[in-house]
Design an enzyme around this catalytic site. Structure first.
Site, PDB file in Angstrom:
ATOM      1  N   LYS A 114     -10.349  63.343 -41.447  1.00  0.00           N
ATOM      2  CA  LYS A 114     -11.286  62.847 -42.820  1.00  0.00           C
ATOM      3  C   LYS A 114     -12.651  62.108 -43.120  1.00  0.00           C
ATOM      4  O   LYS A 114     -11.942  60.919 -42.434  1.00  0.00           O
ATOM      5  CB  LYS A 114     -10.305  63.132 -44.211  1.00  0.00           C
ATOM      6  N   GLU A 174     -11.569  56.143 -60.827  1.00  0.00           N
ATOM      7  CA  GLU A 174     -10.552  55.812 -60.095  1.00  0.00           C
ATOM      8  C   GLU A 174      -9.849  54.442 -59.699  1.00  0.00           C
ATOM      9  O   GLU A 174     -10.697  53.652 -59.755  1.00  0.00           O
ATOM     10  CB  GLU A 174     -11.512  56.593 -58.456  1.00  0.00           C
TER      11      GLU A 174
HETATM   12  C1  LIG Z   1     -16.864  58.473 -53.315  1.00  0.00           C
HETATM   13  C2  LIG Z   1     -16.780  59.516 -54.820  1.00  0.00           C
HETATM   14  O1  LIG Z   1     -15.634  59.502 -55.582  1.00  0.00           O
HETATM   15  C3  LIG Z   1     -14.428  60.481 -54.230  1.00  0.00           C
HETATM   16  C4  LIG Z   1     -13.504  60.261 -55.865  1.00  0.00           C
HETATM   17  C5  LIG Z   1     -13.463  61.117 -56.178  1.00  0.00           C
HETATM   18  C6  LIG Z   1     -13.305  62.527 -55.311  1.00  0.00           C
HETATM   19  C7  LIG Z   1     -13.985  62.258 -54.446  1.00  0.00           C
HETATM   20  C8  LIG Z   1     -14.076  64.000 -53.470  1.00  0.00           C
HETATM   21  O2  LIG Z   1     -14.113  64.759 -54.392  1.00  0.00           O
HETATM   22  O3  LIG Z   1     -15.339  63.449 -52.934  1.00  0.00           O
HETATM   23  C9  LIG Z   1     -14.085  61.342 -53.291  1.00  0.00           C
HETATM   24  O4  LIG Z   1     -13.245  60.964 -52.285  1.00  0.00           O
HETATM   25  C10 LIG Z   1     -18.345  59.544 -55.236  1.00  0.00           C
HETATM   26  O5  LIG Z   1     -17.566  59.005 -56.473  1.00  0.00           O
HETATM   27  O6  LIG Z   1     -19.071  58.695 -54.745  1.00  0.00           O
END
Ligand SMILES: C=C(O[C@H]1C=CC=C(C(=O)O)[C@@H]1O)C(=O)O
Length: 417
Positions: free
Chosen positions: A177, A222
């Site tokens: 990932k 987060e």
């Molecule tokens: C990298 C980001 O979100 C992260 C946090 C929640 C969900 C995310 C996703 O579903 O891709 C990302 O991992 C951003 O908001 O720039």
């Protein structure tokens, strides 16, 4: 690093129920707000700036900051004794150890609020003196005015090509990932007032953490870590779907997200990496078997609230250092993902996706991951948003998802929305 000054710290209860933001001047404000509680601060009693380093995976910026903060040894009169009262600092760290900008700032004045009440902390180099600016009325937050928007390092289309490259490499086994981000710029006609953005972010995203530290301003959903005594909590997010236009569509999108194998995989990497990294520092780790749905105004996420107990002797910034970068902003395995980010994004993330928050002298604190944010620099705002990429990701969907994440700051920067 300069020798820390001798500081005199005083915290007293403040009979006040105004919005915390009403206290903030526009000059270099500091803030961390969550549903009406939090800390706002201004002025600078002391600061440490941590230089960029070239070693991969280097955590020196966190350990040096922790050492500096522990070495302050102020004289303290804390009549409040709550997390955040007494000596405290705001901090923000670069995503990549090779980037500049990591810092801890001890403010001259802070106003804090939690369920028990409001307090005022003054920090200075003289005992018993209150800074004059405490009493000064502040000019109200200024509107942003018209904006001109431009792409950053990559257009949406170029970025989609990088996403496709990452998917190919994942399928080829290079990593599992990677979280890829892109930047965009908004240019106003006069300096952007962070307080205007904070007020809009706090109103639109009350369950998120609205922050500003050295111009990095946003509302992150987060929570990397909250520490109160030995108790740690964290909210792991990964896996995203849009909000629906109707109740029925919204529920269907949420259900699809909860049942999606691609999103479950993306989420599992984030929870597993957190568990592995906390293991040496914690005696207990408790995460739900299945993630919950977290609904925000712009998107919905898979979310796992995690609890853990800190082992004696471990410091808060040790935990932050161990957790960063989580698989929600880096990838899996970490080193390969961070290397891929450097190559594919074609930009320096700066402090986007780095830890941002505050710490007090007892080690209590709250640190989020700096997402849904913009770096303000006078009239310019640099917005960054990213998406977790796994084997099943599709570039067009990731472009749409990144746009939904940009929406947080686009709306905050737009007057009259
Ligand atoms: C990298 C980001 O979100 C992260 C946090 C929640 C969900 C995310 C996703 O579903 O891709 C990302 O991992 C951003 O908001 O720039």
């Amino acid at each position: 690093m300069n020798a820390p000054p001798q500081l005199f710290v005083r915290s007293v209860p403040l009979p006040d129920d105004r919005d915390l933001l009403a206290h903030l001047p526009d000059d270099a404000p500091l803030a961390w707000l969550h549903g009406g509680s939090g800390l706002v601060a201004w002025g600078e009693a002391a600061r440490v700036v941590l230089p960029a380093r070239t070693e991969p995976g280097d955590v020196q910026r966190f350990t040096a900051a922790a050492r500096w903060f522990a070495g302050l040894e102020p004289q303290v009169d804390d009549q409040v004794r709550r997390p955040g009262s007494g000596l405290m600092a705001f901090g923000s760290f670069a995503f990549d150890p090779r980037s500049d900008g990591s810092t801890l700032v001890v403010p001259r004045v802070a106003v804090g609020r939690d369920r028990s009440g409001t307090w005022l902390t003054t920090i200075g180099d003289q005992p018993g003196r209150h800074p004059a600016e405490l009493l000064a009325p502040h000019a109200p937050p200024r509107p942003v005015g018209p904006l001109r928007w431009t792409d950053g390092a990559r257009t949406a289309e170029d970025w989609g090509t990088q996403v496709a490259t990452a998917v190919r490499r994942i399928r080829g086994g290079a990593y599992d990932k990677v979280v890829l981000a892109r930047d965009r710029y908004a240019e106003a006609e006069s300096p952007i007032d962070p307080r205007t953005l904070l007020a809009r972010l706090a109103a639109d995203y009350p369950t998120c953490y609205a922050f500003t530290v050295d111009g990095l301003t946003g509302a992150t959903p987060e929570l990397l870590i909250r520490r109160e005594g030995e108790d740690l909590t964290s909210l792991v997010l990964a896996g995203t779907a849009p909000r629906g236009g109707t109740e029925v569509e919204d529920r269907r999108l949420g259900q699809d997200l909860a049942e999606s194998a691609k999103n479950a995989e993306e989420h599992r990497y984030a929870v597993d990496s957190l568990r592995d990294r906390l293991a040496p520092l914690c005696t207990a780790f408790d995460a739900p078997d299945r993630p919950e749905l977290l609904r925000l105004a712009n998107v919905q996420h898979l979310a796992s609230p995690v609890r853990a107990t800190l082992r004696p002797g471990a410091s808060t910034l040790d935990v932050v250092a161990a957790m960063h970068p989580t698989a929600a902003v880096g990838g899996t395995p970490t080193e390969a993902a961070v290397e891929a980010i450097r190559g594919l994004e074609g930009m320096d993330r700066g402090r986007y996706a780095g830890p941002v928050g505050w710490i007090d002298a007892d080690g209590n604190g709250e640190w989020g991951i700096a997402l849904r944010c913009a770096q303000l620099d006078g009239p310019r705002a640099r917005l960054i948003a990213g998406c977790g990429i796994v084997a099943g990701s599709r570039p067009e969907e990731e472009i749409t998802e990144a746009d939904a994440k940009f929406e947080v700051m686009r709306a905050a920067l737009t007057d009259g929305e």
